[in-house]
Design a protein around this motif. Structure first.
Motif, PDB file in Angstrom:
ATOM      1  N   TYR A  46      74.397  -2.857  21.045  1.00 12.19           N
ATOM      2  CA  TYR A  46      73.968  -2.872  19.650  1.00 12.19           C
ATOM      3  C   TYR A  46      73.729  -4.303  19.172  1.00 12.19           C
ATOM      4  N   SER A  47      72.859  -4.990  19.876  1.00 13.79           N
ATOM      5  CA  SER A  47      72.479  -6.360  19.517  1.00 13.79           C
ATOM      6  C   SER A  47      71.036  -6.583  19.935  1.00 13.79           C
ATOM      7  N   ALA A  48      70.449  -7.658  19.443  1.00  6.63           N
ATOM      8  CA  ALA A  48      69.074  -7.984  19.826  1.00  6.63           C
ATOM      9  C   ALA A  48      68.974  -8.220  21.330  1.00  6.63           C
ATOM     10  N   GLY A  49      70.024  -8.821  21.919  1.00  5.73           N
ATOM     11  CA  GLY A  49      70.039  -9.047  23.362  1.00  5.73           C
ATOM     12  C   GLY A  49      70.003  -7.754  24.144  1.00  5.73           C
ATOM     13  N   GLY A  50      70.714  -6.730  23.654  1.00  3.37           N
ATOM     14  CA  GLY A  50      70.719  -5.442  24.321  1.00  3.37           C
ATOM     15  C   GLY A  50      69.449  -4.658  24.112  1.00  3.37           C
ATOM     16  N   LEU A  51      68.656  -5.086  23.142  1.00  5.57           N
ATOM     17  CA  LEU A  51      67.413  -4.381  22.806  1.00  5.57           C
ATOM     18  C   LEU A  51      66.182  -5.022  23.442  1.00  5.57           C
ATOM     19  N   MET A  52      66.281  -6.295  23.770  1.00  6.73           N
ATOM     20  CA  MET A  52      65.095  -7.053  24.203  1.00  6.73           C
ATOM     21  C   MET A  52      64.694  -6.742  25.640  1.00  6.73           C
ATOM     22  N   LYS A  97      72.042  -8.041  14.786  1.00  6.55           N
ATOM     23  CA  LYS A  97      72.122  -6.585  14.796  1.00  6.55           C
ATOM     24  C   LYS A  97      70.709  -5.988  14.816  1.00  6.55           C
ATOM     25  N   PRO A  98      70.528  -4.863  15.536  1.00 13.12           N
ATOM     26  CA  PRO A  98      69.202  -4.234  15.592  1.00 13.12           C
ATOM     27  C   PRO A  98      68.633  -3.894  14.217  1.00 13.12           C
ATOM     28  N   GLU A  99      69.507  -3.504  13.277  1.00 17.49           N
ATOM     29  CA  GLU A  99      69.027  -3.161  11.942  1.00 17.49           C
ATOM     30  C   GLU A  99      68.417  -4.370  11.246  1.00 17.49           C
ATOM     31  N   GLU A 100      68.999  -5.554  11.468  1.00 19.74           N
ATOM     32  CA  GLU A 100      68.463  -6.768  10.869  1.00 19.74           C
ATOM     33  C   GLU A 100      67.131  -7.148  11.512  1.00 19.74           C
ATOM     34  N   VAL A 101      67.033  -6.934  12.826  1.00 19.73           N
ATOM     35  CA  VAL A 101      65.766  -7.191  13.525  1.00 19.73           C
ATOM     36  C   VAL A 101      64.682  -6.287  12.960  1.00 19.73           C
ATOM     37  N   LEU A 135      69.687  -0.584  -0.070  1.00 17.20           N
ATOM     38  CA  LEU A 135      70.430  -1.439   0.867  1.00 17.20           C
ATOM     39  C   LEU A 135      69.806  -1.405   2.251  1.00 17.20           C
ATOM     40  N   ALA A 136      69.361  -0.219   2.671  1.00 16.33           N
ATOM     41  CA  ALA A 136      68.754  -0.080   3.993  1.00 16.33           C
ATOM     42  C   ALA A 136      67.442  -0.850   4.080  1.00 16.33           C
TER      43      ALA A 136
END
Length: 451
Positions: free
Chosen positions: A135-141, A217-221, A344-345
């Motif tokens: 659940y991070s940008a690193g895990g998503l990239m 966080k993926p949501e912030e990305v 908020l979302a």
């Protein structure tokens, strides 16, 4: 192009072809079917049939099919494949998708699969991605991208880009790095095509480039990419080195998963579940909030019981409007909290909490007055008593105002505490507003009626 339609006849035809091992006909039937549609077909087959089809079709196609399958179906298929067969599938995938799949394998199987991947650079990139939090940008990239150095000239740049692009499914952007691989900008394809081949990249690149940290966080990305309409965004490590990129298709998945989670949470489902999950899993997800609702109902019963002796027989009609008051409190609270959670979302809530509460109070007051007038007319027409009509109507205004404030404050408070505010839009708000609404209703009615 005719949209694909999954029918019982098609499933029956495929099952029959698999049963009689008519491989040539299966290949011919599925040759022009998109991999996402093939995944939809496989989701409807049993485990043996699904595995047979995956082994039959070309890995170039089935690798993408695996990424589209339901998780439980994919897990069952992978358990029937050898480490070499899984490696052949992963070899055709981008590193982010390959890492997602290999991350689902049993730990003892992971090393075997990685050792079977022939492209060692591809295997190294997959291993590198596995060290990041899911659940991070690193895990998503993905590691596949096109990057050039600032000290290259245009001619060298084009040659290097051709070599790099062979491993990139789609080139969204060309990133510029320095000698230490730190991201310093991006390169316009137009500038590249219209510039002399001897010109150095440092003279034409664009220094402004949006990026995210590997720990974001993926949501912030998703918010950043949505705000700036980006098809891809580069990912940098703690010292600014370019380590990967996130593309829009990955972000769409994040948005969809987050929406599903928020929707379930708002409906009072505490875990991520699907319709096909077991009865036990579904019960675990639903029961906690149902228990909360039960407690709320008991609380409302006790409050009503405490006021039973206060109202005379001619005033007992007050009790008959309790469901209406509770329903209005719950509805107003959910409406208010839903707007706040949505804001908020989307990261578009502006101003202080006090200003937001004042605005909600004014809105609730206006709505409450309009609804109270309608209710006053009804009660007066039905009962013919001004004092009772007035007591019920005034109570409704107060209940709506309080419900609106609770529905606004709770999600804002949860957000400040780092708790997902979507939890506030479901049974939590409904139950709390039911209890507060009934308590306020009886207290104001008792005060106005002089009991």
């Amino acid at each position: 192009m005719t949209p694909f339609k999954l029918t019982e006849e098609l499933i029956a035809q495929i099952e029959e072809l698999i049963e009689h091992q008519r491989d040539a006909e299966l290949n011919s039937l599925l040759e022009d079917v998109h991999y996402a549609d093939v995944a939809e077909i496989i989701n409807e087959l049993n485990e043996d049939e699904a595995t047979y089809l995956i082994k039959l079709l070309d890995s170039y196609k089935t690798s993408d099919v695996l990424t589209e399958l339901d998780e439980d179906v994919r897990e069952a298929i992978l358990s029937n494949l050898s480490s070499k067969e899984i490696a052949e599938e992963l070899a055709e995938l981008d590193t982010d998708d390959a890492a997602d799949i290999i991350g689902e394998l049993p730990q003892e199987m992971v090393q075997k699969v990685i050792s079977e991947i022939e492209d060692r650079e591809h295997a190294k990139d997959i291993v590198d991605l596995l060290r990041y939090d899911e659940y991070s940008a690193g895990g998503l990239m993905a590691k596949e991208l096109v990057k050039v150095r600032e000290n290259w000239n245009v001619l060298t740049c084009v040659k290097e880009m051709r070599a790099q692009a062979e491993n990139v499914t789609r080139v969204h952007s060309i990133y510029v790095v320095d000698e230490e691989d730190k991201l310093i900008g991006r390169l316009s394809l137009k500038d590249l095509l219209t510039t002399s081949t001897k010109t150095h990249i440092k003279d034409v690149y664009i220094p402004k480039v949006d990026s995210v940290n590997v720990n974001e966080k993926p949501e912030e990305v998703a918010k950043i990419m949505s705000k700036y309409d980006l098809e891809a965004i580069p990912v940098v490590d703690e010292i600014g080195r370019l380590v990967g990129r996130i593309t829009i298709d990955d972000i769409v998945d994040v948005i969809r998963e987050e929406a599903d989670k928020d929707y379930q949470m708002a409906a009072g489902i505490s875990q991520d579940v699907e319709a096909d999950d077991s009865i036990l899993d579904l019960t675990r997800a639903r029961l906690p909030w149902l228990i909360l609702g039960l407690i709320g109902g008991i609380g409302a019963f006790l409050i009503m019981g405490g006021f039973e002796e206060d109202f005379k027989q001619e005033q007992f009609i007050i009790f008959f409007f309790t469901p209406l008051i509770a329903a209005m409190a719950g509805n107003v609270g959910v409406q208010s909290s839903a707007i706040i959670v949505q804001g908020l979302a989307n990261d578009d809530l502006k101003g202080s909490i006090s200003n937001r509460l004042i605005k909600e109070m004014l809105l609730a007051t206006l709505n409450g007055i309009i609804l109270a007038i309608l209710l006053f007319v009804f009660v007066w027409s039905y009962e013919g008593k001004v004092n009772i009509s007035f007591a019920i109507s005034i109570s409704l205004i107060a209940v709506i105002i309080v419900a609106g404030l609770i529905g606004t404050f709770v999600p804002l408070f949860l957000h400040k505490r780092g708790i997902d505010p979507a939890i506030a839009t479901g049974p939590f708000i409904t139950t709390s507003n039911d209890i507060f609404g009934i308590l306020i209703y009886f207290m104001i009615a008792k005060l106005i009626l002089g009991i």
